[in-house]
Every structure is written in C-alpha cells, then in structure tokens.
Design an enzyme around this catalytic site. Structure first.
Site, short mmCIF file in Angstrom:
data_model
loop_
_atom_site.label_atom_id
_atom_site.label_comp_id
_atom_site.label_asym_id
_atom_site.label_seq_id
_atom_site.Cartn_x
_atom_site.Cartn_y
_atom_site.Cartn_z
N GLY A 1 24.75 -119.67 -4.37
CA GLY A 1 25.35 -118.28 -4.75
C GLY A 1 26.57 -118.35 -3.68
O GLY A 1 26.46 -118.88 -2.65
N CYS B 1 20.19 -124.15 -1.42
CA CYS B 1 21.50 -123.48 -1.04
C CYS B 1 21.41 -122.21 -0.36
O CYS B 1 20.77 -122.01 0.43
CB CYS B 1 22.88 -123.90 -1.88
SG CYS B 1 24.33 -123.76 -1.21
N TYR B 2 22.19 -121.23 -1.20
CA TYR B 2 22.05 -119.82 -0.62
C TYR B 2 20.54 -119.33 -0.72
O TYR B 2 20.06 -118.41 0.22
CB TYR B 2 22.57 -118.95 -1.69
CG TYR B 2 22.75 -117.46 -1.39
CD1 TYR B 2 23.49 -116.94 -0.08
CD2 TYR B 2 21.98 -116.43 -1.91
CE1 TYR B 2 23.44 -115.68 0.16
CE2 TYR B 2 21.89 -115.14 -1.47
CZ TYR B 2 22.62 -114.66 -0.34
OH TYR B 2 22.71 -113.28 -0.20
N HIS C 1 22.34 -129.46 -3.89
CA HIS C 1 22.07 -128.88 -5.16
C HIS C 1 21.44 -130.12 -5.81
O HIS C 1 22.06 -130.92 -6.35
CB HIS C 1 22.99 -128.54 -5.86
CG HIS C 1 24.09 -127.40 -5.33
ND1 HIS C 1 23.49 -126.15 -5.93
CD2 HIS C 1 24.72 -126.96 -4.43
CE1 HIS C 1 24.14 -125.08 -5.24
NE2 HIS C 1 24.96 -125.63 -4.31
N GLU D 1 20.24 -129.88 -8.80
CA GLU D 1 20.35 -129.63 -10.26
C GLU D 1 21.53 -130.61 -10.72
O GLU D 1 21.86 -130.59 -11.95
CB GLU D 1 20.34 -128.27 -10.49
CG GLU D 1 21.64 -127.37 -10.20
CD GLU D 1 21.24 -126.89 -8.76
OE1 GLU D 1 20.54 -127.48 -7.77
OE2 GLU D 1 21.99 -125.83 -8.15
N GLY E 1 27.56 -121.58 -39.32
CA GLY E 1 27.60 -122.30 -38.18
C GLY E 1 26.08 -122.56 -37.99
O GLY E 1 25.18 -122.14 -38.47
N ASP F 1 24.30 -121.87 -35.37
CA ASP F 1 23.16 -121.06 -34.79
C ASP F 1 22.60 -120.13 -35.85
O ASP F 1 21.30 -119.89 -36.05
CB ASP F 1 23.88 -120.27 -33.89
CG ASP F 1 24.37 -121.20 -32.70
OD1 ASP F 1 24.27 -122.30 -32.66
OD2 ASP F 1 25.42 -120.47 -32.04
N LYS G 1 22.76 -124.45 -26.63
CA LYS G 1 23.27 -125.18 -27.83
C LYS G 1 22.81 -126.48 -28.28
O LYS G 1 22.51 -126.58 -29.54
CB LYS G 1 24.82 -125.43 -27.54
CG LYS G 1 25.54 -125.73 -28.91
CD LYS G 1 26.14 -124.47 -29.56
CE LYS G 1 26.53 -124.61 -30.96
NZ LYS G 1 27.13 -123.41 -31.57
#
Ligand code: XMP
Length: 510
Positions: free
Chosen positions: A51, A78-79, A167, A169, A223, A225, A366
């Site tokens: 963060g 991290c944070y 990080h 990720e 669409g 979704d 998505k």
C-alpha cells in the site's frame, strides 16, 4: 480459502490472480472490512497487501490485531511487512531514498518460502517502498536481504507469519508465483482444488439453491459477461430465466441475430427481443455532448428494461454479469476515482427495480469468464468477441446521432471487423472499430470533386482497458480497410488512423 486484505496497493488484484492460478480460492477485502465478515469467511490463510501509506504517519491504515489471533498463517507483502513489524514490536524507519523497481535479493536461513526457487541466492525481485524494517519483532528471524536493506524478508516459523519487502505477485519478480505457492502449500498446507470446471458446477448448484423455483430476469447485451451469466443461470433454473435483449438502435450490423439468435437456438434460452430503437433515437435527437448521450441512454435503458421486466409475472431476482473487478472497484479501500466517462451497463437498475440480485460471475476476472465460457461449451465467436460499450455506436458517431450517420458507421465498421477476422488480427488486438467524425473534407472521384465524411480507425492493444496502445497493424491490412471503406461506403471519402495511447487519450472517442 485465502483472504487478501487490501491496503491500497496497485498490485492487490495480482495477488488474487496468483493465488487462484495456484488452484486456491481467494477473495480481496478492504483492510477496514467489518471483522465479522472476515470471521464469517473462515480463511485458512491471510495475505496483507502492499500500500502507499507509511506506518510512521498518523492516519495510516491499521491491521486489526484480532486477525493475527485467528491462528492462521499470514503473509505480509511490502506495507504488509511493515505493518507486521510495527505492530509486533519491531522497528520501521523511513529510508532516505525510495526504492522502486528491480532489485537483487539474497535468501537466508533456508526459509521454506524459497524452496525450489532457482536463484534464491541472487534473485531478481520488484521493490516499491519508502520505509524499511530496521529491527525484527521478537520471535522473527531474517530470511533475506537486498543490496540496500538488511531485512528484506522475515518470518516467525512457529507462528507461521512471514513477510516480504518485495512484491512476489508481479511478473518482474523471478519465481514470484513459486514463492506464493510455497506459502500456500508448504506453510499453510492448502490443496489446489479450485478449478474452472469445479467453479462452474458448484456455482450452478448454488444458483439452484439461491433461486429455488423463483423467476429471474436478466438483460442480455450480447457481451461475454451477460452471456455466460445467462447460460449458467439457464443450466440452473431453465425456463424460469427470462432474458431481455433491448435493441437500442445503436448496435453493429448483424449483432442482434449473431448473439441472441444463436443463444435462443443453440442453448434454448428464453429471450425476449425488444426493439426500442425509435425511443432511443428520439431521445438522442439534437444531442451532441458525450456525457449527455451516455446519461440519456442509461436512463432509457432502465426505463425500457423495467417496463419489460414488469410485464413478466412473479419475477423475484435480477441476474447480472457483474465481474470481480467491478465488485472490488465499488468496495475499494482507495475510494471512488474521478469519473472520466459515466459507464453505462445496467448501473442504477437494482436500486430501481427492487429485486434481489443474482450475480454468478461476481468472483471471476475477465479471462476467467472466457475459461468458464469454454467449460459451458460456448463457441469461439462468442468467447472471443471484442468488448463493445453499452452506449453502442452512439459514442462512435461523434456529434449528433442520426439513423443515416449510424448506417454509414455500420457499413464502415463491418469492413473493419471483416478484415480483422480474415487476417487473424481480430483476436490479437483488444478492440478495433471505426469512428465517424463530424466533419467533411474534399476529395476527388473520377473527375469530380467530392465533399464527404471522414472515418477514423481505432485499433488498440490492451490487457485490461485501463491502459492501451494503438496496434501496429501491417500497412497492407490498413490499406485494405481504407480502400474498401472509401470504395464501398457511400458518403465517405477519407480514412484516418488514430495513433494515440491511453492515457492520455481513451479507447473510445466519447
Ligand atoms: P475508454 O474509452 O474509457 O474505454 O478507454 C475502456 C473500455 O471500456 C469500454 N467502454 C464501455 N463499456 N459501457 C461498457 O460496458 C460503457 O459505457 C463503456 N464505455 C467504454 C470501451 O469500449 C473500452 O473497452
């Protein structure tokens, strides 16, 4: 199940991705979430995100220490690491210079977190921080350092609390996924049981349970979704699902038949087609302002949908294809960002209709929806359809929207779509479409002067529509599009190419 507490890092979503890719279900909640919700979620492990704040400043987001008493493994990033150090009796200090970008990391003490990581003695990692941990809390041992910080990783093996200053990720951290997997499997003892096919099956079962024999109404947009949400609901409740497709008169050529016709035919979906194009076009008459167009279309959609839904007797639920990023966005710890464009999907409907919501895709990203679509047996041409905005072609006819101008744009756009499909570029780009400009220019055709419309080509690469760059299409392909548009579309004598990136431009022109 892993709970990720979001302290505002731009990478928090990536943590959730990595955990799910490892086959473990995860959810992100804002760091100030009601502790009762955390307990109800019954996480088997907790990850604290990074963060932008500093634990040394007043008003920084806090860690509820009750979470550490749940006795589950914790990973602070991290944070998240600074919070752990600060709250457990260590010391955090401000670094003189912020460290941002690639750094080298050297693992120590044979931590289980770095098992199998190839270059753990000299690992390339991604750092982004101002503060650093200067003294470890009691019970913690150092697990790695970098060129500029002594404690770049720490852990309390007995309590299974680990922390990384870098990080894991982000893709720039070598073997970052493996480090996260070590935490999940070796520290927390989790099993990889989450997969798309199990997700589809359990969601369908859960929908049966949730809806029972009530009726659900769902707005089908064409669409991916709303289509996937509809097919899942259909599998769960069959004919009690009532889909409504509103033709707003702002669709592309053949769109209505392509999507809705297909669904009704091959999936036996109960679809009501409502042709409201005259109503929409009447509202748009004389309107040039983009935001005004968007708002009018949003209001009209709600009005038409509400009217049609009320005509179906005994509807209890409103089905929606809301995705996970939309959920996080609305619950985000960072708060609402500035409105650049008021996006219209079915926003405002739930408030208006007084129905209960059913959102089978609330937990998916998505690309996961695309995988679900494969599982459900949807055909490629639906799975790979490029995104198309709710306000449709109205925001691609710059200036006033008239039936005549829409028709010019439809013809030009069909050529762009066809040429991209034929050259295999359709799936390589994020979106490619035509825009009709509100100006005329001079041309020459045969021996005659012409004075006609300009079409712009907007074709972009993107991963998530947040940022985008113009696609470098082969010049022969661009030439073919341009020649065909000028030759085949009456009223157009010039084609230009949009070569702007987002930001500072946006993908759509309005
Ligand atoms: P912009 O123009 O903001 O577009 O860069 C980002 C992405 O969102 C799509 N878009 C919309 N999608 N309703 C939607 O469902 C909308 O109102 C809307 N406006 C833009 C756009 O096509 C691009 O993919």
């Amino acid at each position: 199940r892993v709970l990720i507490l979001d302290f505002g890092s731009q990478f928090t979503q990536l943590i959730a991705r990595r955990v799910r890719e490892a086959g473990v279900y995860s959810e992100i909640h804002p760091c100030n979430v009601d502790p009762e919700r955390v307990k109800a979620f019954k996480p088997s492990a907790l990850i604290l995100s990074g963060g932008p704040s500093s634990v040394l400043e007043g008003g920084c987001p806090e860690l509820n220490m009750e979470y550490l008493e749940m006795g589950i493994p914790v990973l602070g990033i991290c944070y998240g690491m600074q919070l752990l150090a600060h709250n457990l009796g260590g010391r955090v200090v401000a670094s003189t210079d912020r460290e941002y970008g690639r750094a080298q990391f050297y693992a120590q003490n044979d931590s289980i977190l770095f098992d199998g990581v190839e270059d753990k003695d000299d690992l390339t990692v991604w750092m982004s921080h101002g503060d650093r941990v200067e003294a470890l809390p009691d019970g913690f041992v150092p697990m790695g350092k970098s060129d500029s910080i002594e404690f770049a990783a720490m852990g309390n093996v007995e309590k299974k609390i680990y922390a990384l200053q870098f990080h894991p990720e982000v893709a720039h951290t070598t073997d970052g996924s493996l480090i996260i997997q070590n935490f999940l499997f070796k520290v927390a003892g989790l099993k990889a049981t989450w997969s798309m096919s199990s997700f589809v099956d359990t969601t369908i079962e859960a929908l049966k349970e949730q809806v029972g024999d009530a009726k659900v109404v769902l707005g089908l947009s064409g669409g991916i979704d709303s289509t996937v949400a509809a097919v899942m609901l259909h599998k769960a409740i069959g004919k009690n699902l009532h889909c409504i497709f509103v033709d707003n008169g702002l669709l592309r050529m053949g769109e209505r038949e392509e999507v809705v016709g297909f669904l009704a035919e091959h999936f036996d979906l109960n679809v009501k087609m409502v042709d409201a194009s005259q109503e929409f076009l009447a509202d748009l008459k004389g309107v040039e302002d983009p935001e005004r167009k968007r708002k009018l279309i949003g209001y009209k959609f709600i009005e038409v949908f509400d009217r049609e839904a009320k005509a179906i007797e005994g509807v209890k639920f409103l089905g929606q294809g809301t995705l996970y990023p939309d959920v996080i966005e609305s619950e985000s710890f960072k708060g609402p960002s500035a409105v650049i464009k008021s996006h219209h999907n079915v926003g405002g409907l739930p408030e208006k209709m007084n129905l209960k919501l059913v959102e089978p895709l609330r937990e998916l990203f998505k690309d996961e929806v695309r995988r679900a679509a494969y599982e459900l047996g949807l055909p490629e041409h639906i799975i790979w359809r490029q995104p198309f905005p709710g306000p449709g072609l109205s925001i691609r006819v710059i200036g006033e929207v008239t039936e005549e101008r829409l028709q010019i744009l439809r013809l030009a756009d069909r050529i762009v779509q066809n040429e991209m499909l034929a050259s295999d570029w359709y799936r390589k780009v994020w979106q490619g479409f035509a825009v009709l400009l509100p100006l005329k220019t001079v041309g020459v055709m045969g021996d005659d002067r012409t004075y006609e419309n300009v079409i712009a080509l907007r074709i972009v690469d993107s991963l998530d529509a947040m940022t985008a760059d113009w696609s470098r299409l082969p010049s022969e392909l661009l030439a073919r599009m341009s020649n065909r548009i000028i030759r085949e579309v009456k009223g157009v004598n010039r084609v230009v190419l949009d070569i702007s990136s987002k930001p500072p431009s946006t993908i759509e022109w309005e």
